[in-house]
Design a protein around this motif. Structure first.
Motif, PDB file in Angstrom:
ATOM      1  N   ASN A   7      57.832  23.755-133.314  1.00 56.44           N
ATOM      2  CA  ASN A   7      57.291  23.338-134.608  1.00 56.44           C
ATOM      3  C   ASN A   7      56.100  24.190-135.036  1.00 56.44           C
ATOM      4  O   ASN A   7      55.676  24.117-136.190  1.00 56.44           O
ATOM      5  N   SER A   8      55.539  24.963-134.115  1.00 50.40           N
ATOM      6  CA  SER A   8      54.361  25.782-134.405  1.00 50.40           C
ATOM      7  C   SER A   8      54.594  27.204-133.930  1.00 50.40           C
ATOM      8  O   SER A   8      55.276  27.433-132.924  1.00 50.40           O
ATOM      9  N   THR A  50      52.060  25.421-138.593  1.00 49.50           N
ATOM     10  CA  THR A  50      52.469  24.190-137.929  1.00 49.50           C
ATOM     11  C   THR A  50      52.984  23.222-138.977  1.00 49.50           C
ATOM     12  O   THR A  50      52.247  22.863-139.907  1.00 49.50           O
ATOM     13  N   ASN A  51      54.242  22.838-138.836  1.00 46.47           N
ATOM     14  CA  ASN A  51      54.858  21.928-139.808  1.00 46.47           C
ATOM     15  C   ASN A  51      54.643  22.425-141.229  1.00 46.47           C
ATOM     16  O   ASN A  51      54.273  21.671-142.130  1.00 46.47           O
TER      17      ASN A  51
END
Length: 298
Positions: A95-96, A131-132
């Motif tokens: 996710n990052s 991130t996201n």
């Protein structure tokens, strides 16, 4: 055995269901275009491993994605594309994504008075993270300058005053005698101490910034401090440097406040943390002051 049957241990399940904050590579050697110049860089590239069952990531995919950095000038937009590539190549795993670029920016600087000039190197690091789908860029820059202690200067002036009283207390003051005294080592019996000092800047850029204002920030820093270290000099330049130091007496606290004010005026900077280090010539330890503005780790 052909390529289709080569084992891929990384796709096997982990024995422990634990996610990892960062997995990748550090110190990858890469040429990049920075502020219009081709420089050698060392790159750290990584992603989070959020799939607790996955044993590892595909590091070769990160490595190959870094080729994008060789093709055009470094910018926030380019770094975002590289990070998006990291994530796309690790769908379901991460996710990052993280990217750190460490280099040395060379700037040719003129002397203060003469026609001489020379190159100065400024250590810089550019860090980007997504991130996201939240993206931000941070800069780290080191700038060298000279700092002359105000306390030492005051003590030196007092000794010069005392020497003046002793030399002229019982005789009439003549202009020529005074000039001779001021130009002699007898008159200037003490000098303040100064030291090479370092401004360590950590800066977070606004999301709308589409360039890396490294040279502009370095220029603003040296202007705010007033005593940037020099390269090639003649005696006239050295005298001008002594004058600059005399007009910019500063403790590390003074230097930190100068930088706080200067960086707040920069439209590209959202937040910063500054560490001013004076490598004392009087003591065996350093004098340090830190200041920040809207600074917090995301």
């Amino acid at each position: 055995m052909n390529a289709l049957t080569l084992p891929d241990i990384a796709v096997q399940s982990s024995h422990q269901s634990i996610s990892l904050d960062w997995v990748g590579m550090c110190g990858i050697v890469l040429p990049i275009l920075l502020e219009g110049q081709r420089v050698n860089a060392r790159v750290d590239a990584g992603v989070s491993l959020d799939d607790c069952e996955a044993r590892g990531i595909h590091m070769s995919r990160l490595y190959l994605a870094l080729e994008m950095l060789e093709q055009e000038g470094l910018s926030p937009a380019l770094m975002r594309r590289v990070l998006d590539n990291f994530l796309a190549s690790h769908g379901g795993l991460a996710n990052s994504a993280f990217l750190k670029i460490h280099s040395n920016l060379l700037i040719k600087r003129p002397a203060l008075v003469s026609q001489l000039a020379g190159w100065k190197g400024y250590p810089v690091s550019i860090e980007a993270q997504v991130t996201n789908d939240v993206f931000h860029v941070e800069l780290k820059i080191e700038v060298l300058y000279s700092s002359t202690c105000p306390c030492s200067a005051a003590l030196a002036r007092q000794l010069i005053q005392q020497q003046f009283i002793g030399d002229f207390a019982d005789q009439p003051l003549q202009h020529a005698d005074l000039l001779t005294w001021l130009g002699s080592t007898k008159g200037i019996v003490a000098t303040p101490h100064s030291q090479r000092s370092t401004a360590q800047l950590q800066l977070r850029l606004h999301d709308y910034v589409d360039n890396l204002p490294l040279i502009a920030i370095i220029n603003d820093t040296e202007a705010a401090l007033g005593t940037a270290v020099q390269t090639a000099v003649k005696r006239a330049d050295e005298q001008a440097f002594a004058l600059a130091n005399g007009q910019n007496l500063m403790f590390c606290e003074d230097a930190a406040r100068r930088m706080n004010s200067a960086l707040k005026r920069s439209p590209e900077i959202q937040a910063f943390h500054v560490r001013m280090v004076h490598a004392e010539s009087l003591h065996a330890h350093d004098a340090v002051a830190e200041t920040s503005h809207r600074w917090s780790r995301p």
